[in-house]
Design a protein around this motif. Structure first.
Motif, mmCIF file in Angstrom:
data_model
loop_
_atom_site.group_PDB
_atom_site.id
_atom_site.type_symbol
_atom_site.label_atom_id
_atom_site.label_comp_id
_atom_site.label_asym_id
_atom_site.label_seq_id
_atom_site.Cartn_x
_atom_site.Cartn_y
_atom_site.Cartn_z
ATOM 1 N N PHE A 47 0.811 -1.006 0.201
ATOM 2 C CA PHE A 47 0.479 0.202 0.034
ATOM 3 C C PHE A 47 1.358 1.208 0.023
ATOM 4 C CE2 PHE A 47 -3.749 2.096 1.452
ATOM 5 C CZ PHE A 47 -4.818 2.149 0.895
ATOM 6 N N ILE A 48 2.243 0.859 0.145
ATOM 7 C CA ILE A 48 2.980 2.202 -0.296
ATOM 8 C C ILE A 48 2.772 3.543 -1.060
ATOM 9 C CG2 ILE A 48 5.677 2.676 -0.054
ATOM 10 C CD1 ILE A 48 5.697 0.297 1.524
ATOM 11 N N ALA A 49 2.100 2.681 -2.548
ATOM 12 C CA ALA A 49 2.768 3.458 -3.290
ATOM 13 C C ALA A 49 1.288 4.394 -3.878
ATOM 14 C CB ALA A 49 3.267 3.167 -4.663
ATOM 15 N N ILE A 50 0.064 3.544 -3.452
ATOM 16 C CA ILE A 50 -1.497 3.628 -4.047
ATOM 17 C C ILE A 50 -2.414 4.296 -2.338
ATOM 18 C CG2 ILE A 50 -1.303 1.951 -5.567
ATOM 19 C CD1 ILE A 50 -3.287 0.376 -4.179
ATOM 20 N N ALA A 51 -1.591 4.268 -1.279
ATOM 21 C CA ALA A 51 -1.661 4.908 -0.060
ATOM 22 C C ALA A 51 -2.881 6.388 -0.306
ATOM 23 C CB ALA A 51 -1.076 4.749 1.129
ATOM 24 N N ASP A 52 -4.331 6.031 -0.170
ATOM 25 C CA ASP A 52 -4.485 7.285 -0.795
ATOM 26 C C ASP A 52 -6.082 7.159 0.260
ATOM 27 O OD1 ASP A 52 -6.838 5.479 -1.414
ATOM 28 O OD2 ASP A 52 -6.785 6.020 -3.751
ATOM 29 N N ASP A 53 -5.865 7.539 1.368
ATOM 30 C CA ASP A 53 -7.453 7.265 2.189
ATOM 31 C C ASP A 53 -6.865 7.817 4.278
ATOM 32 O OD1 ASP A 53 -6.866 5.130 4.085
ATOM 33 O OD2 ASP A 53 -7.547 3.321 2.494
ATOM 34 N N ASN A 60 2.576 5.624 4.242
ATOM 35 C CA ASN A 60 2.867 6.217 3.776
ATOM 36 C C ASN A 60 2.293 7.440 3.631
ATOM 37 O OD1 ASN A 60 4.233 8.015 2.954
ATOM 38 N ND2 ASN A 60 4.479 6.698 0.428
ATOM 39 N N PRO A 61 2.673 8.330 4.472
ATOM 40 C CA PRO A 61 1.727 9.643 5.381
ATOM 41 C C PRO A 61 1.447 10.551 3.899
ATOM 42 C CG PRO A 61 3.678 9.775 6.522
ATOM 43 C CD PRO A 61 3.189 8.312 5.656
ATOM 44 N N ALA A 62 2.241 10.552 2.885
ATOM 45 C CA ALA A 62 2.295 11.080 1.744
ATOM 46 C C ALA A 62 0.997 11.059 1.251
ATOM 47 C CB ALA A 62 3.185 10.740 0.737
ATOM 48 N N GLY A 63 0.066 9.871 1.004
ATOM 49 C CA GLY A 63 -1.214 9.500 0.642
ATOM 50 C C GLY A 63 -2.015 10.641 1.410
ATOM 51 N N ALA A 194 1.734 22.021 -6.483
ATOM 52 C CA ALA A 194 0.089 22.349 -8.066
ATOM 53 C C ALA A 194 1.380 21.464 -8.935
ATOM 54 C CB ALA A 194 0.995 23.248 -8.321
ATOM 55 N N GLY A 195 0.382 20.817 -9.757
ATOM 56 C CA GLY A 195 1.003 19.745 -10.943
ATOM 57 C C GLY A 195 0.280 18.415 -10.179
ATOM 58 N N ARG A 196 -0.240 18.041 -9.395
ATOM 59 C CA ARG A 196 -0.696 16.682 -8.771
ATOM 60 C C ARG A 196 0.388 15.922 -9.124
ATOM 61 N NH1 ARG A 196 -5.749 17.922 -6.232
ATOM 62 N NH2 ARG A 196 -6.168 19.650 -6.655
ATOM 63 N N LYS A 197 1.531 15.921 -9.521
ATOM 64 C CA LYS A 197 2.022 14.534 -9.325
ATOM 65 C C LYS A 197 2.935 14.226 -8.146
ATOM 66 C CE LYS A 197 3.331 14.740 -15.155
ATOM 67 N NZ LYS A 197 2.358 13.094 -14.651
ATOM 68 N N GLN A 246 5.419 10.282 -2.233
ATOM 69 C CA GLN A 246 4.646 9.315 -3.710
ATOM 70 C C GLN A 246 4.965 10.211 -5.468
ATOM 71 O OE1 GLN A 246 0.430 8.729 -3.216
ATOM 72 N NE2 GLN A 246 1.079 6.862 -1.745
ATOM 73 N N TYR A 247 5.208 9.279 -6.001
ATOM 74 C CA TYR A 247 5.417 10.215 -6.721
ATOM 75 C C TYR A 247 5.016 9.074 -8.379
ATOM 76 C CZ TYR A 247 7.564 12.216 -11.293
ATOM 77 O OH TYR A 247 8.221 12.082 -12.973
ATOM 78 N N ASP A 248 3.727 9.948 -9.432
ATOM 79 C CA ASP A 248 3.400 9.859 -10.589
ATOM 80 C C ASP A 248 4.438 9.724 -11.670
ATOM 81 O OD1 ASP A 248 1.344 9.132 -8.807
ATOM 82 O OD2 ASP A 248 -0.063 10.949 -9.262
#
Length: 483
Positions: A47-53, A60-63, A194-197, A246-248
């Motif tokens: 879940f490190i790369a896709i944590a989003d909730d 990963n607090p970046a999520g 800004a940029g959301r990546k 996290q980086y897209d």
């Protein structure tokens, strides 16, 4: 007389033996300091790369920067663990005249079960939109729980080296009860420029830990009897820091990394112990005073890091992810652990308490000087496929697999064992406001015991089989409109 001496020696060593044998269940879910939540665990913990909730704070607090609306989350976790032990222990005694060995073996395979159930995560989250998108969160998380209860029924017998039993059996009954756990109270902040990546996050954790273990051992034979009652407890409190990114890479690939900080804290440790020995043959009963040893020392909490990658399959509502993490348990320790021991007086009429201190004992199992802790690595993989259930509802289906190292292999000098697990789960989103998730986590592993170094042995202990089952329920509520 020699038999009486051996029983006295084993009564003094008993708590050490049983303390090691009981660690397998406590390891589950703790070795790699995993995060919480049904969705993440249903995907094998990858879940490190896709944590989003809101549970991202524990992975990963970046999520957290994905969250666009205020809300709250809660997680219920039920853990059931089962440990089956079968062993045979032979130690030689210097008695050339009788060529005798003393054997400790199970009457039946020993079984111990643990059940832990309750909320282990509660949070509130608030986005803050300035020039960049910020998200703040306050949360409670249960890092680990140690409650367990175990009863053992062993037998001590005397036999010749050729296998003929020459003396009757001595029964050994042991009760072990543990309580306590480790909690974290966390403030988190994540940002998405800004940029959301790219996203970054930071968590400040107040870690509060306490645990108590009580041992009671009673040994009886036709000629002697003894008992040993001991209590060991400790408390500590410290502050740690977690940081993640996290980086897209593009629309399909996201990578992530996280660091869970370690540190040192004051720990207060207490050991109380009392023993007794009776021999009708020798017309002697000896009961020790209740002795206590305390220490204020330093506890070193491990640091950990992890990397993850997620891939969104083109044309399908499917994402697959994989993680690698490593937790530095080899450096987790307690500077000094007090211990109460007893020695017979020169005339053999009373026990004299002595206080000793183990230096650089491993944490959380206080293994020094009898064991060595290992860093715990884990490899995890998972997938999520989303089904539509109407215009505003979805049903995500999830599955995963993982392999994780354990912290130690009890008495064995070899490396720690690997446990393996499979996971599955399902979710339900209702509109844009409520999400329910359910996960099942099933883990199994085995360990091979070796004799403790303070006893000369001709044979090893047997095998310990461990299996665990976890059911996790999560609820996430979001307020306002998605934007």
């Amino acid at each position: 007389m020699r038999r009486a001496i051996v029983l006295i020696v084993l009564s003094l060593c008993g708590p050490l033996l049983h303390a090691q044998q009981d660690v397998a269940i406590a390891k589950q879910g703790f070795a790699t300091l995993l995060g919480v939540g049904a969705r993440a665990n249903a995907m094998g913990g990858a879940f490190i790369a896709i944590a989003d909730d809101p549970t991202a704070a524990s992975w990963n607090p970046a999520g957290l920067a994905h969250i666009s609306r205020p809300g709250a989350a809660a997680v219920w976790d039920e853990f059931r663990g089962e440990q089956t032990t079968g062993f045979r222990f032979v130690t030689a005694v210097d008695d050339p005249a009788r060529s005798t060995v003393y054997t400790l073996e199970s009457l039946t395979p020993e079984r111990a079960e643990t059940r832990i159930a309750g909320p282990n995560f509660i949070s509130i989250v608030q986005p803050i939109d300035l020039r960049w998108h910020f998200v703040a969160q306050a949360s409670y998380r249960g890092i680990g729980r140690f409650p367990s209860s175990k009863t053992e029924n062993d037998v001590l017998l005397t036999q010749n080296i050729d296998g003929r039993i020459t003396e009757e059996r001595a029964h050994d009954l042991t009760d072990i009860t543990s309580t306590g756990g480790i909690d974290a109270y966390t403030l988190s902040l994540a940002v998405e420029p800004a940029g959301r990546k790219f996203r970054a996050g930071l968590s400040l954790n107040l870690v509060d830990g306490s645990a108590t273990t009580r041992f009671y051992t009673a040994q009886t034979s036709t000629t002697t009897s003894s008992w040993d009652a001991s209590t060991f407890d400790y408390t500590f409190r410290m502050v740690t820091v977690d940081a993640g990114v996290q980086y897209d890479v593009d629309e399909l690939v996201t990578i992530g990394a996280v660091y869970h900080g370690g540190g040192a804290a004051r720990a207060d440790i207490t050991n109380e112990r009392q023993i007794a020995f009776a021999s009708p043959t020798l017309q002697r009963t000896i009961t020790s005073p209740l002795a206590r040893a305390t220490a204020s020392t330093k506890l070193h909490w491990p640091h950990a890091f992890g990397f993850g990658v997620a891939y969104r399959v083109p044309g399908l509502p499917l994402v697959v992810s994989g993680d690698y993490s490593l937790t530095s348990w080899s450096g987790a320790s307690v500077d000094a652990v007090p211990r109460v021991d007893f020695a017979l007086s020169p005339d053999g009429t009373r026990y004299v308490p002595t206080i000793s201190t183990a230096r650089d004992a491993g944490y959380p199992y206080f293994t020094a000087p009898y064991g060595t802790q290992h860093d715990a690595a884990s490899i995890r993989a998972g997938a999520e496929y989303i089904l539509r259930a109407g215009e505003r509802s979805t049903v995500p289906l999830r599955a995963g697999y993982f392999v994780e190292d354990q912290i130690l292999n009890s008495w064995a000098g070899a490396g720690a064992p690997k446990y393996r697990g499979i996971t599955c789960g399902v979710g339900l989103t209702l509109g844009n406001h409520v999400q329910f998730d359910l996960a099942g986590v099933f883990t199994s592993g085995k360990e091979q015991y070796s004799p403790p170094p303070f006893l000369r042995s001709a044979e090893t202990f047997g095998r310990v089989d461990v299996s665990t089952r976890r059911i996790i329920l999560s609820t996430i509520i979001q307020l306002g409109q998605r934007h």
